[in-house]
Write an enzyme that holds these catalytic residues in place. Structure first.
Site, PDB file in Angstrom:
ATOM      1  NE  ARG A  92     -81.328  46.168  67.234  1.00  0.00           N
ATOM      2  CZ  ARG A  92     -80.146  46.534  66.737  1.00  0.00           C
ATOM      3  NH1 ARG A  92     -79.073  46.458  67.492  1.00  0.00           N
ATOM      4  NH2 ARG A  92     -80.044  46.971  65.495  1.00  0.00           N
ATOM      5  CE  LYS A  93     -79.714  53.515  70.998  1.00  0.00           C
ATOM      6  NZ  LYS A  93     -78.756  54.624  70.848  1.00  0.00           N
ATOM      7  CG  ASP A 141     -77.137  59.031  64.465  1.00  0.00           C
ATOM      8  OD1 ASP A 141     -77.319  58.339  65.484  1.00  0.00           O
ATOM      9  OD2 ASP A 141     -76.644  58.584  63.414  1.00  0.00           O
ATOM     10  CG  HIS A 163     -79.366  41.669  73.537  1.00  0.00           C
ATOM     11  ND1 HIS A 163     -79.686  42.632  74.464  1.00  0.00           N
ATOM     12  CD2 HIS A 163     -78.942  40.592  74.242  1.00  0.00           C
ATOM     13  CE1 HIS A 163     -79.493  42.161  75.680  1.00  0.00           C
ATOM     14  NE2 HIS A 163     -79.041  40.927  75.575  1.00  0.00           N
ATOM     15  CG  ASP A 180     -76.586  56.951  69.084  1.00  0.00           C
ATOM     16  OD1 ASP A 180     -76.558  55.745  69.384  1.00  0.00           O
ATOM     17  OD2 ASP A 180     -76.174  57.391  67.989  1.00  0.00           O
ATOM     18  NE  ARG A 181     -69.721  53.600  70.239  1.00  0.00           N
ATOM     19  CZ  ARG A 181     -69.114  52.415  70.156  1.00  0.00           C
ATOM     20  NH1 ARG A 181     -68.656  51.823  71.252  1.00  0.00           N
ATOM     21  NH2 ARG A 181     -69.005  51.803  68.988  1.00  0.00           N
ATOM     22  CG  ASP A 182     -71.206  53.872  67.221  1.00  0.00           C
ATOM     23  OD1 ASP A 182     -70.087  54.290  67.562  1.00  0.00           O
ATOM     24  OD2 ASP A 182     -71.640  52.742  67.535  1.00  0.00           O
TER      25      ASP A 182
END
Length: 210
Positions: free
Chosen positions: A127-128, A153, A118, A39-41
């Protein structure tokens, strides 16, 4: 699965597919894991809501050494990221791409970025916690989902991993809900430890671990 395309210009109305950014070719190893997706953020970088400014990108603790540990083993790495700011009119394709480039300046190259542009109510399959981003990234890397690890996270990250048939590792932060931590199959206090779990039974490749 519907064929995937990568748009070249910003778009006000995202299509039904995720955005895919390709990195350098990476060979998939025969063992486990075949790939690790982040994941990024809140996972790779500090979570700045709807961030389109590369100057605000700050790596999370141990992020560089964790990703480098995987590269040292020849394991492909990728990013799977929800970016609903696009659907909300707060981000463009160019801004998402600019932040991606800054992350790679700080953390090194990733083999693929799979980004969902989206909103929560758009009904997309990427979308997760839906599995679409994980499956799209695995497809681009040529990595079987059942030999892939997803590190994130929040509960949506590990739920997406489970839905795709991958293994999830949760690295909780202050925004992670207690029930998400309790339901995760594996948790770690930081990215370095999360990668150690992903690499098991070969944790000695993670810098700083014995």
């Amino acid at each position: 699965m519907t064929p995937l395309t990568t748009p070249r210009e910003p778009r006000r109305a995202p299509g039904p597919r995720p955005w895919l950014f390709d990195g350098p070719p990476q060979a998939v190893p025969g063992g486990f894991p075949a790939a690790v997706l982040f994941d990024r953020d809140g996972t790779l970088v500090v979570d700045v809501p709807y961030n389109g400014d590369p100057a605000r990108v700050v790596p999370m603790p141990t992020a560089r050494e964790a990703v480098d540990a995987l590269r040292a083993r020849g394991i492909p790495v990728g990013v799977v990221s929800n970016q609903s700011g696009v659907a909300r009119g707060m981000l463009t394709y160019r801004q998402v791409a600019a932040v991606r480039r800054r992350v790679e300046e700080l953390l090194g190259p990733f083999g693929v970025w799979a980004v969902c542009p989206h909103g929560p109510d758009d009904g997309c399959g990427c979308r997760k916690p839906a599995p679409g981003l994980v499956l799209a990234a695995c497809e681009r890397l040529g990595a079987p989902a059942d030999r892939t690890v997803v590190i994130g996270d929040i509960g949506a990250d590990v739920t997406a991993a489970r839905a795709a048939g991958a293994r999830g590792v949760l690295v909780p932060t202050p925004v992670t809900r207690p029930e998400e931590t309790a339901e995760a199959e594996a948790t770690a206090p930081d990215l370095r430890t999360a990668v150690r779990l992903a690499l098991a039974p070969a944790p000695d490749l993670v810098p700083g671990e014995s």
